[in-house]
Write a protein that holds these residues in place. Sequence first.
Motif: not given
Length: 163
Positions: A21-22, A24-31, A34, A38
């Motif tokens: 989940w981290t 997915v969130a990191g790739c979604w926000r390009r962070s 995150n 991960t």
Amino acid sequence: MARSMIALFIVSFFFVFVAFWTGVAGCWRRSPGNIASTAILMLLACLFSAGGMGLWHGVEYYEEEKLKTEPWKASWDPILQVATTVQYDWSYMISWIGTGMALLAFCLFLGASQCMQGEQQREQAKQMQYIMPVYPQKQQYPSYGYGYPGPYHYGSQYGPYNY
């Protein structure tokens, strides 16, 4: 030790679940933050999985040594002792492959985080030329008795042409 091995595998699966989940969130926000978390979670999953496999080998060694004593394998016929073999099946191989893949995922996520961080720094360096410092102006505008500066046209609100 056998119960601890199972507990370590459960904790390892938990870290993989949270890392999913981290990630997915990191790739979604390009962070990069995150993605780095991960990577850390995947490292923890790898360490707990390797600890579980280490405990599995410890349990196996302890049981094998215990079987060499008198009431068990030592009391068998020599032909039976020679004919007995221990084989590792697919789940053993899959668990070591999974531990190695968790380590590989840690390395790849850490590299991705570093690349994204460098990319963001280069992007910010490109944008720096457009950022102008804003300082408060000290000069006073002539106000002609009004509270705001500007050209004034007396007579009409539409300019000096309509009298």
